[in-house]
Design a protein around this motif. Sequence first.
Motif, mmCIF file in Angstrom:
data_model
loop_
_atom_site.group_PDB
_atom_site.id
_atom_site.type_symbol
_atom_site.label_atom_id
_atom_site.label_comp_id
_atom_site.label_asym_id
_atom_site.label_seq_id
_atom_site.Cartn_x
_atom_site.Cartn_y
_atom_site.Cartn_z
ATOM 1 N N HIS A 349 44.883 33.215 36.247
ATOM 2 C CA HIS A 349 45.171 34.635 36.040
ATOM 3 C C HIS A 349 45.242 34.978 34.554
ATOM 4 O O HIS A 349 44.689 35.973 34.093
ATOM 5 N N ASN A 352 41.836 34.959 33.179
ATOM 6 C CA ASN A 352 41.025 36.069 33.687
ATOM 7 C C ASN A 352 41.141 37.330 32.832
ATOM 8 O O ASN A 352 40.158 38.017 32.585
ATOM 9 N N ASN A 353 42.354 37.626 32.407
ATOM 10 C CA ASN A 353 42.563 38.840 31.614
ATOM 11 C C ASN A 353 41.824 38.804 30.279
ATOM 12 O O ASN A 353 41.076 39.732 29.976
ATOM 13 N N VAL A 355 39.288 36.994 29.548
ATOM 14 C CA VAL A 355 37.848 36.991 29.855
ATOM 15 C C VAL A 355 37.400 38.421 30.162
ATOM 16 O O VAL A 355 36.332 38.863 29.709
ATOM 17 N N ALA A 356 38.248 39.141 30.894
ATOM 18 C CA ALA A 356 37.901 40.527 31.231
ATOM 19 C C ALA A 356 37.745 41.360 29.966
ATOM 20 O O ALA A 356 36.810 42.167 29.855
ATOM 21 N N LYS A 391 28.250 38.075 28.620
ATOM 22 C CA LYS A 391 28.589 38.648 29.932
ATOM 23 C C LYS A 391 28.325 37.641 31.058
ATOM 24 O O LYS A 391 29.113 37.508 31.995
ATOM 25 N N GLY A 394 30.949 35.098 30.947
ATOM 26 C CA GLY A 394 32.188 35.726 31.439
ATOM 27 C C GLY A 394 32.210 35.736 32.964
ATOM 28 O O GLY A 394 33.221 35.414 33.592
ATOM 29 N N LYS A 398 34.701 33.940 35.568
ATOM 30 C CA LYS A 398 35.310 34.664 36.677
ATOM 31 C C LYS A 398 35.121 33.877 37.985
ATOM 32 O O LYS A 398 36.051 33.713 38.782
ATOM 33 N N HIS A 402 38.202 32.411 40.055
ATOM 34 C CA HIS A 402 38.418 32.954 41.393
ATOM 35 C C HIS A 402 38.437 31.861 42.438
ATOM 36 O O HIS A 402 39.234 31.875 43.380
ATOM 37 N N LEU A 405 41.718 30.078 42.123
ATOM 38 C CA LEU A 405 42.784 30.878 42.721
ATOM 39 C C LEU A 405 42.708 30.835 44.237
ATOM 40 O O LEU A 405 43.721 30.701 44.924
ATOM 41 N N ARG A 409 45.822 29.245 46.534
ATOM 42 C CA ARG A 409 46.680 30.055 47.407
ATOM 43 C C ARG A 409 46.707 29.510 48.835
ATOM 44 O O ARG A 409 47.481 29.942 49.654
ATOM 45 N N PHE B 15 41.987 45.822 26.851
ATOM 46 C CA PHE B 15 41.050 46.021 27.955
ATOM 47 C C PHE B 15 40.909 47.504 28.274
ATOM 48 O O PHE B 15 39.811 48.040 28.442
ATOM 49 N N GLY B 83 43.066 40.752 37.840
ATOM 50 C CA GLY B 83 42.571 39.392 37.577
ATOM 51 C C GLY B 83 43.147 38.417 38.579
ATOM 52 O O GLY B 83 42.806 37.247 38.599
ATOM 53 N N PRO B 105 36.732 39.884 35.573
ATOM 54 C CA PRO B 105 36.134 40.981 34.813
ATOM 55 C C PRO B 105 35.142 41.762 35.686
ATOM 56 O O PRO B 105 34.497 41.174 36.531
#
Lengths: 571, 153
Positions: A349, A352-353, A355-356, A391, A394, A398, A402, A405, A409, B15, B83, B105
């Motif tokens: 997580h 991810n931020n 990377v976003a 991109k 990136g 992601k 993902h 994650l 979970r 962001f 995210g 993203p």
Amino acid sequence: MTPLPLFEQTAYYKALMRKMVAAIMTVSFIPVFLVSSAIFYQFRLSYKEKIYAQFMDTVQKHSMNIDRFITSKFQEIQYLSRSIAMQDITQDISLRRQLVLMQKVYGPVLVDMGVIDDQGLQIAYAGPYALTGARYTDAGWFRKVMADASDISDVFLGLRGSPHFIVAVRNSQEGRPWTLRATIDFNAFNALVEGIRGGKTGIAFIVNRDVEFQTRPAVNIVPDKRLIQSLFQKKTLSKKPDNVHLVETVDVSGVKVIYAASFLKNGEWLLVYRQNAAEAFSKLNQMQVLSILIFILGGVGIVIMAYLISGRMVHRIAVSDHEKEILNQQVIETGRLASIGELAAGIAHEINNPVAIMVEEAGWIQDLLDEEDFRQSENLEEFRRAVAQIKTQGARCKDITHKLLSFARKTDPRQQNVQINDLVSELVALSDQRARRSMVVIHAELMENLPLLRLSVSELQQVILNLINNAIDAMERKGGELFIYTRQEERWVVIEVSDTGCGIPEDNLQRIFDPFFTTKPVGKGTGLGLAICYGIVRKMGGDIRVRSTLNVGTVFTVYLPIATPDRYEAS
Amino acid sequence: MDEFNVLFVDDEVDFLETLLKRMKKRQLNASGVNSGEAAVAYLQDHAVDIVVLDVRMPGMDGIETLKNIKKISPLTEVVMLTGHACLEIAREGMEAGAFDYLMKPINIDELLYKLQDAYQKKSIQQEKIQRLEEVMTARPSITSNTITVGSSS
């Protein structure tokens, strides 16, 4: 199927086994020993009493018999001496007539008869020896007759040189004492005693107070002088003629013997019956040997049973402990995986931020590149390519986060409907990076339309991921190919994970599912992975098998039961 | 592109700013706030067609903010953006009335399409409500239990 490990050989289970065997043997042996000892003791006591009673009975019966014989002979001579005038028997002829008459009436027990005057001179004699005129002045029996009026002598050789004994009665006529003497046939008398036999060693004999044999024992023995003298001291015997004294002792030759004795002739003689104790109690001893044999056999039976029962119980306890241990390890491992999962989720997580943001910034650059100012730049295309690459990477980040994650979970043991192929595809994708680093190519051939399985996703993930990781580990150095197949076989869904790695030696193959068994370098493997896999698959009602060829590869096959409607409802 | 207002809510200011610049460059009426509380406050004063809402935020989180937004402005569509790929939260969001759920993203074009769809849905909803209101106002008013037909005089 994996054989039972050798954990039962550990000191703990050996000690447990020893304690159980000891406990079973103690509770079995003590009552058996006490009861049989008590029974045997009672039996031995009553048997001995019975044997002693037999001894006493024999001696008593025969002593009465012998006493009666002696007394009757004495009374016959006494009667004769009183019923006849002296002058009628002082002639040899008339005395012989009386002897023949007596022998006719009473049998040839009387050998001869004689009449002796008060000086000890035999004035008349009837019998087979030439004893007329024989002088008995110094004979012991004569002196006793003169003193006591009658006598029954001990056995002696006398003038004739053969054993005999004398019954003599004194009488008087016209103031002159005379004595009638008769000799008792020794053989007839001896036969009375010689016939008392018991077994091989049971013999009877008569002794006088000087412990001289009055009869000829059937077997040559040395009389135990001290013992016999001590028996003579038992005054009670003489007072109670039916009283028999019994002694069990070790004789001079060291043999245990039983003596039973009774007085004869008013306490002057002793009828002794003697038998080796070993023979008298031979039946008891046989019984004793038989009892000991039965006890030993029973004991061996108890020992064998104790070992068998304890072995079986310890085995069950050990298996149960082993299963518990595996379960505990599983719980620990699940907990560990859950923590790792949470950690991974947090990291994913957090990554991810940024990377976003990076992707957004790249997008912004891309937007700006379309503006007029930048269109003139000679490096426009290069900028565009670089931004596109940012991109793309990136998006790759992601993808990875993902998946991480999504994996993290799912660490819960709740059962749900699972499509195996989806799960396998997900795990293959997750392992792809690692496989590529190890130069391993993963091929998945998944049979379509597999039925749904009812099980815990996270647990099955753990199993398949473990098998995939092990396969990659096995090919880490040289690279290779990893095949994953899914198919349906009757009521099973089968997942097969095979590699072209180094293979597993036959010896290790037997122990591959044992906890803590590992061939990986120290710090690399816990040795729990396959044990947990095994535990999980067994818990799901399935099975896991392995076959391997050295330097060719290894195949792990997982069989999972297809959920029946019953199972479905129950779960 | 249709004219509609979008409010971006994200605690990641970098962001948010970049996204806003890109949206504005595409002539979108985009505004941004960096917390759930600020978003609720913004909605009290402004009409917003679509909210793009982060899930994990300090203070009021995405789900709670969503619920508050729906209370203040039920017609406003909310697109969850996070995210944190968690199905549970996604399901919770959808149940609370979110239009969709997107992962960071995000591809800008994908986001724009999603906004278009959300706006379309909002427009249809709005239209339906307007028609319903028109129908309701066109019907004769019933003042008592008696309906009078024709003139009583």
